[in-house]
Design an enzyme around this catalytic site. Structure first.
Site, mmCIF file in Angstrom:
data_model
loop_
_atom_site.group_PDB
_atom_site.id
_atom_site.type_symbol
_atom_site.label_atom_id
_atom_site.label_comp_id
_atom_site.label_asym_id
_atom_site.label_seq_id
_atom_site.Cartn_x
_atom_site.Cartn_y
_atom_site.Cartn_z
ATOM 1 N N GLU A 202 0.854 -1.185 0.000
ATOM 2 C CA GLU A 202 0.000 0.000 0.000
ATOM 3 C C GLU A 202 0.889 1.234 0.000
ATOM 4 O O GLU A 202 1.858 1.314 0.762
ATOM 5 C CB GLU A 202 -0.913 0.006 1.228
ATOM 6 N N GLU B 297 -2.651 11.458 3.077
ATOM 7 C CA GLU B 297 -3.719 11.274 4.049
ATOM 8 C C GLU B 297 -3.719 12.473 4.984
ATOM 9 O O GLU B 297 -2.661 13.029 5.297
ATOM 10 C CB GLU B 297 -3.517 10.014 4.883
#
Length: 259
Positions: A140, A145
């Site tokens: 990932e 974020e």
């Protein structure tokens, strides 16, 4: 959907001023191979599919992700993902899985994120082999974020076998003033066989190589893109009395370049 914890490690924050938005990469170095400028009347379903459901997504998230056009629209040349709170929390999670994936390249998006306690916008990638090897073996890459209680901070992180969840490897980038939700910013990675580099508005703030991780380097195969706005969860915490809805993430474009 495969469980995908997206909690970065407690790496030291890097403070930096956001510069003027950068131009597209120069053609001798990079060639544009995929893009969505969100200029059409509706979401291009030849490029994007939606994850739906209210499973918590491995993170104790509160929202139910809906199929377009429930919480998704194209407006003024932007993709809009809207998190709402009526009787329940709803939002959207879009991905290119099954439509497009890449091994290496520059992956960038120009985004204005939402704000507020419990709001968790993300621009990230998962290994295309997630359906066969699972997470975190697929790898990932979290390009951007943000959690609402940190309005001036975004995070870049990788997760893989031996360095996933709270042990993900990465760091953060801080604005000198203001909040990321105040304006659009360009978030990007440049990804090669032995390195991944993170940028905000053209400023390099993180480089990760195989020597940076405590387990197997799993970033040498095809990955697809995900855009979503989560509500609540282990990392951001839940909305509180200060949180307001609806909250929207606006995406001006997503572009993929390769050398």
């Amino acid at each position: 959907m495969i469980r995908s914890l997206r909690t970065p490690c407690l790496a030291a924050s890097l403070a930096a001023c956001a510069s003027a938005l950068p131009p597209p990469p120069s053609s001798p170095q990079w060639a544009l191979v995929w893009q969505d400028e969100f200029d059409g009347p509706a979401l291009d379903t030849t490029k994007w599919v939606a994850d739906t459901g209210a499973s918590g997504w491995g993170n104790a998230e509160l929202e139910r992700y809906t199929a377009p056009p429930g919480n998704v629209r194209i407006e003024n040349g932007n993709l809009v993902i809207e998190a709402r709170h009526d009787s329940t929390y709803t939002s959207a999670r879009l991905k290119t899985q099954g439509k497009a994936s890449w091994t290496y390249g520059r992956v960038e998006a120009r985004i204005q994120i939402p704000r507020g306690q419990g709001i968790w916008p993300a621009f990230w990638m998962l290994g295309e082999n997630v359906t066969s090897v699972g997470w975190p073996g697929c790898g990932e890459i979290d390009i951007m974020e943000n959690i609402g209680r940190e309005p001036a901070r975004v995070h870049g992180t990788v997760h893989g076998p031996g360095y996933s969840g709270a042990n993900g490897v990465g760091t953060s980038y801080d604005l000198h003033a203001g909040a990321f939700a105040d304006d659009f910013h360009v978030y990007a990675i440049e990804w090669e066989g032995q390195a991944i580099r993170w940028y905000v508005d053209g400023a390099l703030y993180l480089t990760i190589t195989p020597a940076s991780v405590s387990g197997t380097w799993v970033f040498n195969h095809r990955f697809f893109i995900i855009l979503n706005v989560a509500v609540g969860g282990y990392w951001p915490g839940n909305p509180d009395a200060t949180s307001t809805f609806p909250q929207v993430m606006r995406v001006d474009y997503v572009r993929v370049y390769q050398r």
